[in-house]
Design a protein around this motif. Structure first.
Motif, PDB file in Angstrom:
ATOM      1  N   SER A   1       0.824  -1.230   0.000  1.00 54.92           N
ATOM      2  CA  SER A   1       0.000   0.000   0.000  1.00 54.92           C
ATOM      3  C   SER A   1       0.846   1.262   0.000  1.00 54.92           C
ATOM      4  O   SER A   1       0.402   2.297  -0.502  1.00 54.92           O
ATOM      5  CB  SER A   1      -0.896   0.121   1.234  1.00 54.92           C
ATOM      6  N   ASP A   2       2.040   1.194   0.582  1.00 49.75           N
ATOM      7  CA  ASP A   2       2.905   2.381   0.609  1.00 49.75           C
ATOM      8  C   ASP A   2       3.338   2.770  -0.796  1.00 49.75           C
ATOM      9  O   ASP A   2       3.267   3.948  -1.170  1.00 49.75           O
ATOM     10  CB  ASP A   2       4.152   2.110   1.459  1.00 49.75           C
ATOM     11  N   THR A   3       3.812   1.794  -1.548  1.00 50.94           N
ATOM     12  CA  THR A   3       4.282   2.098  -2.897  1.00 50.94           C
ATOM     13  C   THR A   3       3.105   2.421  -3.811  1.00 50.94           C
ATOM     14  O   THR A   3       3.209   3.295  -4.674  1.00 50.94           O
ATOM     15  CB  THR A   3       5.093   0.924  -3.480  1.00 50.94           C
ATOM     16  N   ALA A   4       1.987   1.732  -3.614  1.00 53.12           N
ATOM     17  CA  ALA A   4       0.803   2.036  -4.435  1.00 53.12           C
ATOM     18  C   ALA A   4       0.369   3.482  -4.219  1.00 53.12           C
ATOM     19  O   ALA A   4       0.031   4.203  -5.166  1.00 53.12           O
ATOM     20  CB  ALA A   4      -0.338   1.082  -4.096  1.00 53.12           C
ATOM     21  N   ALA A   5       0.408   3.927  -2.969  1.00 52.34           N
ATOM     22  CA  ALA A   5       0.005   5.310  -2.668  1.00 52.34           C
ATOM     23  C   ALA A   5       0.995   6.313  -3.234  1.00 52.34           C
ATOM     24  O   ALA A   5       0.609   7.400  -3.672  1.00 52.34           O
ATOM     25  CB  ALA A   5      -0.118   5.500  -1.153  1.00 52.34           C
ATOM     26  N   GLY A   6       2.276   5.948  -3.228  1.00 48.12           N
ATOM     27  CA  GLY A   6       3.294   6.910  -3.631  1.00 48.12           C
ATOM     28  C   GLY A   6       3.543   6.968  -5.125  1.00 48.12           C
ATOM     29  O   GLY A   6       3.746   8.047  -5.684  1.00 48.12           O
ATOM     30  N   ALA A   7       3.508   5.825  -5.796  1.00 46.61           N
ATOM     31  CA  ALA A   7       3.957   5.761  -7.193  1.00 46.61           C
ATOM     32  C   ALA A   7       2.995   6.487  -8.126  1.00 46.61           C
ATOM     33  O   ALA A   7       1.787   6.506  -7.908  1.00 46.61           O
ATOM     34  CB  ALA A   7       4.095   4.304  -7.621  1.00 46.61           C
ATOM     35  N   LYS A   8       3.548   7.063  -9.176  1.00 46.64           N
ATOM     36  CA  LYS A   8       2.699   7.686 -10.196  1.00 46.64           C
ATOM     37  C   LYS A   8       1.889   6.625 -10.931  1.00 46.64           C
ATOM     38  O   LYS A   8       0.756   6.863 -11.336  1.00 46.64           O
ATOM     39  CB  LYS A   8       3.567   8.454 -11.196  1.00 46.64           C
ATOM     40  N   LEU A   9       2.475   5.453 -11.130  1.00 48.82           N
ATOM     41  CA  LEU A   9       1.768   4.344 -11.776  1.00 48.82           C
ATOM     42  C   LEU A   9       1.904   3.106 -10.899  1.00 48.82           C
ATOM     43  O   LEU A   9       2.990   2.538 -10.786  1.00 48.82           O
ATOM     44  CB  LEU A   9       2.367   4.060 -13.170  1.00 48.82           C
ATOM     45  N   ALA A  10       0.783   2.702 -10.281  1.00 43.89           N
ATOM     46  CA  ALA A  10       0.758   1.500  -9.448  1.00 43.89           C
ATOM     47  C   ALA A  10       0.089   0.394 -10.246  1.00 43.89           C
ATOM     48  O   ALA A  10      -1.113   0.467 -10.533  1.00 43.89           O
ATOM     49  CB  ALA A  10       0.020   1.765  -8.145  1.00 43.89           C
ATOM     50  N   MET A  11       0.870  -0.596 -10.609  1.00 41.18           N
ATOM     51  CA  MET A  11       0.379  -1.651 -11.501  1.00 41.18           C
ATOM     52  C   MET A  11       0.317  -2.989 -10.784  1.00 41.18           C
ATOM     53  O   MET A  11       1.259  -3.373 -10.086  1.00 41.18           O
ATOM     54  CB  MET A  11       1.351  -1.775 -12.676  1.00 41.18           C
ATOM     55  N   ILE A  12      -0.784  -3.673 -10.948  1.00 38.81           N
ATOM     56  CA  ILE A  12      -0.908  -5.042 -10.434  1.00 38.81           C
ATOM     57  C   ILE A  12      -0.725  -6.011 -11.604  1.00 38.81           C
ATOM     58  O   ILE A  12      -1.331  -5.819 -12.662  1.00 38.81           O
ATOM     59  CB  ILE A  12      -2.311  -5.272  -9.822  1.00 38.81           C
TER      60      ILE A  12
ATOM     61  N   ASP B   1      -3.660   1.903 -10.194  1.00 38.39           N
ATOM     62  CA  ASP B   1      -3.953   2.496 -11.494  1.00 38.39           C
ATOM     63  C   ASP B   1      -4.344   1.474 -12.556  1.00 38.39           C
ATOM     64  O   ASP B   1      -5.206   1.737 -13.377  1.00 38.39           O
ATOM     65  CB  ASP B   1      -2.736   3.297 -11.979  1.00 38.39           C
ATOM     66  N   VAL B   2      -3.688   0.322 -12.534  1.00 36.77           N
ATOM     67  CA  VAL B   2      -3.902  -0.580 -13.664  1.00 36.77           C
ATOM     68  C   VAL B   2      -3.675  -2.029 -13.248  1.00 36.77           C
ATOM     69  O   VAL B   2      -2.831  -2.323 -12.399  1.00 36.77           O
ATOM     70  CB  VAL B   2      -2.980  -0.159 -14.849  1.00 36.77           C
ATOM     71  N   LEU B   3      -4.482  -2.906 -13.827  1.00 42.38           N
ATOM     72  CA  LEU B   3      -4.337  -4.349 -13.626  1.00 42.38           C
ATOM     73  C   LEU B   3      -3.930  -4.984 -14.949  1.00 42.38           C
ATOM     74  O   LEU B   3      -4.617  -4.805 -15.960  1.00 42.38           O
ATOM     75  CB  LEU B   3      -5.678  -4.952 -13.161  1.00 42.38           C
ATOM     76  N   VAL B   4      -2.840  -5.724 -14.913  1.00 41.84           N
ATOM     77  CA  VAL B   4      -2.396  -6.453 -16.102  1.00 41.84           C
ATOM     78  C   VAL B   4      -2.666  -7.943 -15.887  1.00 41.84           C
ATOM     79  O   VAL B   4      -2.177  -8.512 -14.908  1.00 41.84           O
ATOM     80  CB  VAL B   4      -0.891  -6.220 -16.358  1.00 41.84           C
ATOM     81  N   THR B   5      -3.463  -8.542 -16.764  1.00 37.81           N
ATOM     82  CA  THR B   5      -3.696  -9.994 -16.710  1.00 37.81           C
ATOM     83  C   THR B   5      -3.276 -10.602 -18.047  1.00 37.81           C
ATOM     84  O   THR B   5      -2.909  -9.877 -18.971  1.00 37.81           O
ATOM     85  CB  THR B   5      -5.182 -10.316 -16.473  1.00 37.81           C
ATOM     86  N   GLN B   6      -3.381 -11.918 -18.127  1.00 35.90           N
ATOM     87  CA  GLN B   6      -3.023 -12.570 -19.391  1.00 35.90           C
ATOM     88  C   GLN B   6      -4.105 -12.361 -20.454  1.00 35.90           C
ATOM     89  O   GLN B   6      -3.875 -12.596 -21.634  1.00 35.90           O
ATOM     90  CB  GLN B   6      -2.735 -14.066 -19.155  1.00 35.90           C
ATOM     91  N   LYS B   7      -5.284 -11.890 -20.011  1.00 37.52           N
ATOM     92  CA  LYS B   7      -6.397 -11.742 -20.955  1.00 37.52           C
ATOM     93  C   LYS B   7      -6.602 -10.302 -21.403  1.00 37.52           C
ATOM     94  O   LYS B   7      -7.350 -10.043 -22.350  1.00 37.52           O
ATOM     95  CB  LYS B   7      -7.708 -12.238 -20.304  1.00 37.52           C
ATOM     96  N   GLY B   8      -5.970  -9.371 -20.698  1.00 34.95           N
ATOM     97  CA  GLY B   8      -6.143  -7.968 -21.044  1.00 34.95           C
ATOM     98  C   GLY B   8      -5.808  -7.089 -19.859  1.00 34.95           C
ATOM     99  O   GLY B   8      -5.489  -7.596 -18.773  1.00 34.95           O
TER     100      GLY B   8
END
Lengths: 468, 468
Positions: A356-367, A394-401
């Motif tokens: 949560s710390d990096t997600a809050a801080g980063a300009k782009l928080a990607m899962i 900000d964004v979720l990357v999966t194998q489907k999209g």
């Protein structure tokens, strides 16, 4: 005059540790740590009870803590992460008081601001002089950075360094100076080198993981952040490491010189430093031997305290200047909330760490996560436990999209322009359910076994007992 | 997002500085410092009054402070050292409140334990990034260690870094991390490089000084401390430096490998490191360019905070592990009390700095001083001002002989056995008076212009006004 105690027992006696107090530990020795168990056995033998254990993380090696919980030696646990060994025990409802989960930034903040004072801190010290100047980068149990231990040492009433690498005074290049240390105990071994680096994962060979990693790099490029001065953190999961590898190739090919790599540091990040992708690495924890060797010998690779890494109570922390972080998830819901605390059956098997710390801080928080694992959907209506609020993802990357958080309209357009397959997260959820079937509701009881405390100090979720 | 303020004025306004508050400064830029005057002028222009200035030391370059005192901008001064420019002004009784003199160890102790809280700290930063990670070893105003500034930054409510060396984020190898810094102000110049190293003194060529230096080394050898693991501090006075030079020759010839050199570090100590006399240098302040270059490039030469150097409030400090310190004196009395605050006429022209801290910590605290200077006796019945209590001084080396504190009976025997001319300190006093005549009593008034606060917090003497 020096601070050498006769043995661990005498150091504990000298500390004035009494029933009801708080002791703290750090986790740089990871699953190879001998110190926590050694200390707890000594404390139990002394008949001290009702302690609060504040540990930056707990691994399977710490399962013996269960016995001390049953015997009343330990009645409260504060931690940022708990692997399934102990987590499963806690989920069964064995503890009277709920575990308090914090983040790697929230923990030092609460130690410093006095919410969670520490009476006695135990510091596992791979190298230490008789006055307590100590560091992690040298010795047979070398673990590199001691970032999580620094706030404990600075703020605890009494600090005991436990070492298997006693050095002549003065040990220089200290992680922690003698000014913060009350006693030094020399022991046979503070850790098992094999376990210290047990967290290391190799780059995935799984084609699904590799596809997600490629997509992740496509997303970073399309975001517009991948340019001179770029900064980056990634976890040690297989797909995240693969993304780091692909990212390195792109940065080298396009001659993009980033500024810093952050985090728990792996050999993959060290390679990026050496090959010129970054000017420096800021390291709160080393994940493997290559990182340990690097922090010992390369002045561009620097130790940072947990406070400097991620504390929301500091005047700023490095996460506030971070461009991109790649994170994992055990579940993500259609509001982009992330669960990294429990498995789909509701049992504790993790924790936020710096999530949560990096997600809050980063300009782009990607899962990065597959839509399902072992026939269980990962993308779901509602996570079992909120570890990281969706508002910071900000964004979720999966194998489907790829799904973009609706708050990031501009990012969504950028990704579409770059030809990336952007989907609504609800579509991904439906796809997951189609593949795996709707998720089974875990057999969760009423009793709260853990509170999830966000980095700002608010309780954002409870974890409840799981019936066998 | 960064912490860059528009200019110094706006940084001060943002800090919330108000009448009656405390501001702090450090003295690594020594007599070349531009920051204190620049800040005080801005504060005066803003109409803020009744401030306490807590400065680790004040030099002649800071004489403009006198105007701010007259105008009521500054009403209290806390410092560890004040050169004669401002000292003479203070001695004339211009300030309502007495100056509070502390030691280099007592100052950080009182900042940390809350006795002397700092509202706004101003840090002169030779290199600094826009988030406030800063260091002293690089930049056109490089001064090396920032040891005295570290406790200020860690404990002040608001911290302003003033820099003429703005660097890209993240600046690594920081003396002070961004976690402690609120605002960064870029200015044209923080200091005059020529003045920054103005404290440097060359080895004396005066035969009296050289004779004392030789005797000092004889005493160290006879003390039994000069062996494997030896540690040493010396001041930057001409005879002290000559002693360091002779000591180096002895150590090299006899192949004695010491552990560390401590203190304000000169090029002479750097030579001792490079030639193998020490394993490391622990540096709270660089006295010359050679020391600055060394701390920048040699990992055996390490910055230490003032707390780590000498704080009696820390769990230990380096002075507690020191073998030998060579110190100067403007007066020494027959009880071995030392005055380094006032000249023989009673006017302020110095201060303890690390004098009492190292004297208290070292196994052998040695004073080098001629029995008289400029026809004024140095050895006297009673010092004008007690800076360092005689109980912490072991031996006085003069050109006429060596006096050992009666508490050190064993040392006295060792020196006699070694053929060193040991005299009673009263004999040296009589010799001094015979040479120079009895000291003139300075024209001292009743009014207290300064309190001398020992490292443990007790007031050990008062300095009184001197009538013109």
């Amino acid at each position: 005059m020096n601070k050498l105690a006769k043995d661990l027992k005498h150091a504990i006696l000298d500390s004035g540790l009494k029933d009801g107090m708080t002791i703290s530990f750090h986790h740089h020795l990871r699953n190879g740590d001998h110190v926590l168990n050694m200390v707890m056995d000594e404390i139990a033998a002394l008949g001290i009870k009702d302690l609060t254990v504040n540990a930056s993380s707990l691994f399977d090696v710490h399962k013996p803590l269960a016995e001390h919980i049953k015997n009343g030696v330990v009645t409260t646990i504060l931690t940022d992460y708990m692997s399934s060994g102990l987590g499963s025990f806690i989920s069964s409802g064995w503890m009277k008081n709920p575990v308090q989960f914090r983040t790697h930034g929230g923990r030092p903040a609460d130690i410093e601001n006095g919410r969670t004072p520490v009476d006695v801190a135990f510091i596992a010290a791979p190298a230490c002089d008789p006055m307590g100047n100590l560091k992690g980068s040298e010795g047979r149990s070398a673990c590199g950075s001691l970032g999580y231990a620094i706030p404990d040492a600075k703020n605890a009433r009494y600090v005991i360094a436990v070492t298997d690498g006693l050095r002549p005074y003065p040990l220089t290049g200290w992680s922690i100076p003698e000014t913060d240390v009350d006693a030094v105990v020399a022991v046979e071994s503070i850790g098992d080198p094999a376990g210290i680096v047990s967290g290391t994962t190799k780059i995935t060979r799984d084609p699904v993981g590799l596809r997600m990693a490629e997509t992740a790099v496509d997303v970073i490029r399309a975001s517009g952040l991948l340019k001179e001065g770029f900064s980056f953190q990634t976890g040690a999961g297989g797909a995240s490491l693969a993304a780091a590898k692909y990212l390195k190739d792109v940065m080298l090919k396009e001659e993009i010189r980033g500024s810093f790599g952050l985090g728990g540091i792996t050999g993959y990040m060290v390679d990026m430093l050496r090959e010129g992708c970054f000017e420096s690495l800021l390291d709160v924890q080393c994940f493997d031997l290559k990182a340990v060797e690097s922090i010992r010998s390369d002045p561009r690779h620097r130790e940072i305290s947990a406070t400097h890494y991620a504390s929301p109570f500091a005047k700023s922390a490095v996460v506030d200047s971070l461009d991109v972080v790649i994170l994992g998830a055990t579940e993500i819901d259609t509001d982009f909330n992330i669960n990294v605390h429990t498995d789909s059956d509701g049992r504790i098997m993790g924790g936020s760490g710096g999530h949560s710390d990096t997600a809050a801080g980063a300009k782009l928080a990607m899962i990065i996560a597959p839509i399902s694992r072992a026939r269980l959907p990962i993308v779901t209506d509602r996570v079992t436990c909120i570890s990281t609020p969706g508002s910071t993802i900000d964004v979720l990357v999966t194998q489907k999209g790829v799904a973009v958080n609706p708050k990031d309209e501009e990012l969504k357009l950028r990704l579409k322009d770059a030809g990336i397959k952007v989907m609504d997260i609800r579509e991904l959820k439906e796809l997951a359910e189609k593949t795996s079937g709707a998720p089974l509701k875990p057999a969760i009881g009423e009793r709260v076994v853990a509170d999830v405390i966000y980095r700002d100090g608010t309780v954002i979720d409870h974890i409840r007992e799981v019936r066998a």
